[in-house]
Design a protein around this motif. Structure first.
Motif, PDB file in Angstrom:
ATOM      1  N   GLN A 129      -8.112   0.604   4.816  1.00  0.00           N
ATOM      2  CA  GLN A 129      -7.581   0.381   3.466  1.00  0.00           C
ATOM      3  C   GLN A 129      -7.158  -1.074   3.267  1.00  0.00           C
ATOM      4  OE1 GLN A 129      -7.683   2.828   1.133  1.00  0.00           O
ATOM      5  NE2 GLN A 129      -8.723   4.033   2.701  1.00  0.00           N
ATOM      6  N   VAL A 130      -8.112  -1.966   3.298  1.00  0.00           N
ATOM      7  CA  VAL A 130      -7.783  -3.384   3.237  1.00  0.00           C
ATOM      8  C   VAL A 130      -7.280  -3.828   1.867  1.00  0.00           C
ATOM      9  CG1 VAL A 130      -9.300  -4.093   5.122  1.00  0.00           C
ATOM     10  CG2 VAL A 130     -10.219  -3.894   2.812  1.00  0.00           C
ATOM     11  N   ASN A 190      -5.137  -2.552  -0.024  1.00  0.00           N
ATOM     12  CA  ASN A 190      -3.701  -2.339  -0.228  1.00  0.00           C
ATOM     13  C   ASN A 190      -2.877  -2.615   1.033  1.00  0.00           C
ATOM     14  OD1 ASN A 190      -3.710  -1.308  -3.053  1.00  0.00           O
ATOM     15  ND2 ASN A 190      -4.964   0.312  -2.147  1.00  0.00           N
ATOM     16  N   THR A 191      -3.501  -3.236   2.028  1.00  0.00           N
ATOM     17  CA  THR A 191      -2.813  -3.509   3.286  1.00  0.00           C
ATOM     18  C   THR A 191      -2.501  -4.991   3.403  1.00  0.00           C
ATOM     19  OG1 THR A 191      -3.994  -1.686   4.364  1.00  0.00           O
ATOM     20  CG2 THR A 191      -2.947  -3.320   5.792  1.00  0.00           C
ATOM     21  N   GLN A 239      -1.967  -8.452   4.980  1.00  0.00           N
ATOM     22  CA  GLN A 239      -2.405  -9.121   6.198  1.00  0.00           C
ATOM     23  C   GLN A 239      -2.262 -10.622   5.996  1.00  0.00           C
ATOM     24  OE1 GLN A 239      -3.085  -7.933   9.024  1.00  0.00           O
ATOM     25  NE2 GLN A 239      -4.279  -6.043   8.957  1.00  0.00           N
ATOM     26  N   THR A 286      -2.350  -8.618   0.243  1.00  0.00           N
ATOM     27  CA  THR A 286      -3.378  -7.589   0.310  1.00  0.00           C
ATOM     28  C   THR A 286      -4.696  -8.150  -0.229  1.00  0.00           C
ATOM     29  OG1 THR A 286      -2.986  -6.727  -1.914  1.00  0.00           O
ATOM     30  CG2 THR A 286      -1.596  -5.857  -0.148  1.00  0.00           C
TER      31      THR A 286
END
Length: 394
Positions: free
Chosen positions: A2-3, A5-6, A8, A46
């Motif tokens: 789930q990039v 909404n993640t 990083q 995100t």
């Protein structure tokens, strides 16, 4: 994976010496900066945040979303780490992706070999999981993977931009020796123009400085001119997020602005190109274009900013003629631009001395690989005149 909404690590890159202006833009968008360096900034965001960043940033080049950090002594270890990533959850197995890199590892003689190892790892993983090999190639118009590998430390990113953000998409006719749009924005930010006083750009060429000034003053962002980014080709992309961000750009445009922007050039062809570019950018009605020698340029009553980007002998023009031109620029600013702040962007310090005025600021930039300066002059109206500079002052 789930990039979108993640949060990083995100690296926003830019050309060297544009980092202060990228920082300014990122902070204005409400993103805290974790680290700043000479060619960019680092923040936590995100992939959906990267959509906002891509659409809004004028001075940036790429927005990179981190996938994995690892140690790799050689290409085989690199391949092993990259193949372990769940690429089938990120890339369409019927799609297309490309790889670019910044590599400094003693076992790698060319970044093309590193790119190939990254491609092989991704393709082999997807074929193993889906039974199909995705297409790859050099074009940056779909999904893009970026490798940063220095000595034994490697970072792998999704390049969410694809084609560089430094080109803003409205300049269909570049003209001769054009200034990159991201650089033009940085130069205007550095001038500290208040976006209310007059902005005069003699020797306008293809019009980039005048157009960027109009875009900044009316809050028109680069995302208005572009409809394809690399983030659109990542699995999980929601086009509604993009269209909502783009609607916000349109709503933020400042309309009915009372602004005087003058752009002139002795070349009718250059002015025609500048007008065409301004029309594509939607700001042609905000700029008054003139075909004339720079010394005949209309200068509205002060206050204002006058900004020259003359030839500096590296690619265009001849040195002896340019010495006379730089001298005339100094005379014009001193005699016709009283009450203004004058700026000359140049990559030739010897020619800059011919201006005959003392700069009160010298701001460092690069134009491509050329070491350049934006020289600022306070053009006092009255008895406070700048003395001629000596050979040691630049």
């Amino acid at each position: 994976m789930q990039v979108f909404n993640t949060p990083q690590k995100v690296i926003i890159t830019c050309n060297k010496r544009l980092s202060p202006y990228v920082q300014q833009e990122v902070k204005a968008l409400g993103f805290p900066i974790k680290r700043a360096f000479s060619t960019g900034v680092e923040l936590l965001a995100t992939l959906n945040d990267c959509i906002t960043l891509n659409l809004n940033l004028r001075c940036a080049s790429q927005v990179l979303y981190a996938l994995k950090s690892f140690t790799a002594a050689n290409a085989d270890e690199l391949y092993h780490h990259i193949q372990a990533i769940a690429w089938e959850e990120l890339l369409d197995f019927n799609g297309y992706f490309s790889v670019n890199s910044n590599v400094n590892n003693e076992t790698i003689t060319t970044p093309l070999f590193a790119n190939l190892k990254v491609k092989d790892a991704i393709v082999d993983r997807i074929k193993e999981k889906k039974g199909v090999r995705p297409n790859t190639g050099p074009k940056l118009n779909k999904a893009v993977v970026h490798l940063f590998w220095k000595e034994n430390k490697a970072d792998l990113y999704l390049d969410t931009s694809g084609e560089t953000l430094a080109k803003h998409g409205y300049r269909k006719h570049p003209g001769k020796a054009p200034m990159l749009e991201a650089l033009a924005s940085g130069v205007i930010y550095a001038s500290e123009w208040d976006q209310k006083a007059a902005f005069v750009n003699p020797m306008c060429g293809s019009g980039t400085l005048a157009i960027e000034a109009a875009l900044i003053a009316t809050n028109r962002k680069p995302g208005l001119f572009r409809m394809n980014y690399a983030f659109m080709h990542i699995l999980g992309y929601d086009e509604q997020v993009f269209f909502a961000a783009r609607r916000k750009l349109k709503e933020q445009i400042i309309k009915n602005i009372d602004l005087k922007i003058i752009a002139s050039d002795i070349s009718e062809e250059a002015v025609n190109i500048a007008q065409a570019n301004a029309k594509t950018a939607g700001v042609d009605q905000l700029i008054t274009f003139e075909v004339c020698d720079f010394a005949k340029t209309h200068v509205p009553p002060a206050p204002g900013v006058i900004l020259f980007n003359p030839e500096y002998g590296e690619r265009l023009g001849t040195h002896s003629k340019l010495e006379l031109t730089y001298g005339r620029i100094g005379d014009f600013m001193k005699n016709e631009c009283k009450g203004y702040t004058g700026f000359v962007f140049t990559g030739n310090p010897d020619l800059a001395k011919k201006i005959g005025l003392q700069s009160h600021r010298r701001i460092e930039f690069y134009n491509g690989k050329l070491d350049c300066r934006l020289l600022a002059y306070e053009l006092y109206d009255g008895s406070r005149r700048k003395v001629k500079i000596d050979d040691q002052s630049l």
